[in-house]
Design an enzyme around this catalytic site. Structure first.
Site, PDB file in Angstrom:
ATOM      1  N   HIS A 126       7.941  -9.873  10.148  1.00 22.33           N
ATOM      2  CA  HIS A 126       6.495  -9.775   9.927  1.00 22.33           C
ATOM      3  C   HIS A 126       6.264  -9.161   8.554  1.00 22.33           C
ATOM      4  CE1 HIS A 126       2.257  -8.866  10.383  1.00 22.33           C
ATOM      5  NE2 HIS A 126       2.252  -9.489  11.555  1.00 22.33           N
ATOM      6  N   GLY A 215      -5.173   7.371  -3.853  1.00 23.30           N
ATOM      7  CA  GLY A 215      -3.764   7.667  -4.052  1.00 23.30           C
ATOM      8  C   GLY A 215      -3.247   7.240  -5.415  1.00 23.30           C
ATOM      9  N   VAL A 219       4.327   3.455  -6.510  1.00 25.19           N
ATOM     10  CA  VAL A 219       4.639   3.352  -5.096  1.00 25.19           C
ATOM     11  C   VAL A 219       6.025   3.914  -4.804  1.00 25.19           C
ATOM     12  CG1 VAL A 219       5.488   0.982  -5.379  1.00 25.19           C
ATOM     13  CG2 VAL A 219       4.784   1.766  -3.128  1.00 25.19           C
ATOM     14  N   GLY A 224       6.274   3.021   0.585  1.00 29.77           N
ATOM     15  CA  GLY A 224       5.472   1.854   0.281  1.00 29.77           C
ATOM     16  C   GLY A 224       4.005   2.198   0.117  1.00 29.77           C
TER      17      GLY A 224
END
Length: 334
Positions: A126, A215, A219, A224
């Site tokens: 997924h 934020g 990353v 993530g």
């Protein structure tokens, strides 16, 4: 180590600020049926480690003012979805959301996920962009979409700025109403990076292609990024096609979706699901399309390709059942 200590200190400060005394039980029960309720679906990139899944579940279960309505795990996807619900309280003068027990719980669940899951070690069929991949807020009972959007933005700030994870807003939580699909396409969400069928490790570049709404711009490879949004509650329904021919099943999937000229409001993905199956994972607006319509459409198009289809299944409750279960659980608490 110093960075982790700094993050832990920020998290502790946020959690302290979100502590509040529970409503008196008698008063809570008297006003419950007229209360505003928000549902949140939290998607975490892990389902194969039972200890991790249970640890995250326990955070909800220990708070009587937040209800865990359902939990859906899939080992092939290596993904778990928690569906939570709780009341909100609006400020009497401004009408803005000022209190939600779910805000603190979601922050704790997210922090626990980050401390127990490493995205670099994760593989599943997924798509995902982070350890905590998606958090969607949906109004129930007397709550409005604006209520859901306000809570979504509050939690986005808690996580983005407090835990230093890039957060992308969508739906009613985004200033322009940007869709989740548009955000995902901009991030390359749908592009598998292993054998054309799996997502493994970090899939985003160190410097993000889009500026997050909350934020940092960079990353972490271990955590993530994540998406947070507010939208009407969709109905989720998966249809197994008995074939490993993913390109063919993807063509079938496109013809089922509204974007591909099929059923209105239906969005879907074709995902590998074991040695002899590809699932068509669908989201739809139940006011416009039923699961039976989706099932028939998939069966009809698949038959044209000589493929067999199993009976599909729901992955979560309907809106009415969610609200009914929420009241059943909360009213039963002594």
């Amino acid at each position: 180590m110093e960075e982790q200590k700094h993050t832990d200190k920020i998290t502790s400060t946020i959690l302290s600020s979100l502590c509040y005394p529970p409503l008196p039980k008698a008063k809570a029960k008297l006003t419950l049926l007229k209360s505003k309720v928000i549902c949140c679906k939290l998607y975490i990139s892990e389902s194969q480690n039972a200890k991790v899944v249970d640890a995250i579940s326990h955070i909800v279960q220990k708070d009587p003012e937040v209800v865990l309505l359902s939990k859906f795990e899939d080992d092939h996807y290596n993904r778990v979805r928690y569906t939570l619900a709780s009341y909100i309280v609006n400020d009497s003068s401004t009408g803005e959301v000022k209190l939600s027990p779910m805000r603190r719980v979601l922050l704790e669940m997210t922090e626990t996920a980050f401390s127990t899951i490493n995205l670099e070690m994760h593989t599943g069929t997924h798509p995902r962009i982070g350890v905590v991949d998606d958090m969607s807020f949906h109004p129930l009972n007397q709550a409005t979409m604006e209520d859901a959007a306000q809570l979504a933005k509050m939690v986005a700030s808690d996580i983005g700025n407090g835990l230093q994870v890039p957060v992308f807003l969508y739906g009613a939580a985004h200033p322009t109403g940007k869709s989740a699909t548009a955000v995902r396409r901009g991030l390359g969400y749908y592009q598998a990076n292993y054998m054309g069928i799996q997502w493994t490790g970090q899939v985003l570049p160190d410097i993000l292609p889009m500026k997050p709404d909350e934020g940092p711009d960079h990353v972490s490879r271990e955590r993530g990024a994540m998406m947070i949004g507010a939208a009407p509650l969709p109905l989720s329904y998966n249809v197994p096609v008995l074939s490993k021919d993913i390109p063919t099943v993807r063509r079938i999937t496109r013809r089922v979706t509204g974007r591909g000229g099929g059923l209105p409001t239906v969005q879907a993905l074709a995902l590998s699901h074991g040695d002899d199956c590809t699932e068509i994972a669908c989201f739809m607006d139940p006011d416009h399309v039923s699961a039976d319509q989706v099932q028939r459409q998939v069966e009809q198009i698949a038959a044209e390709q000589g493929l067999e289809v199993d009976k599909g299944y729901f992955t979560d409750f309907t809106k009415d059942r969610m609200l009914e279960k929420y009241f059943e659980i909360v009213l039963a608490i002594d």
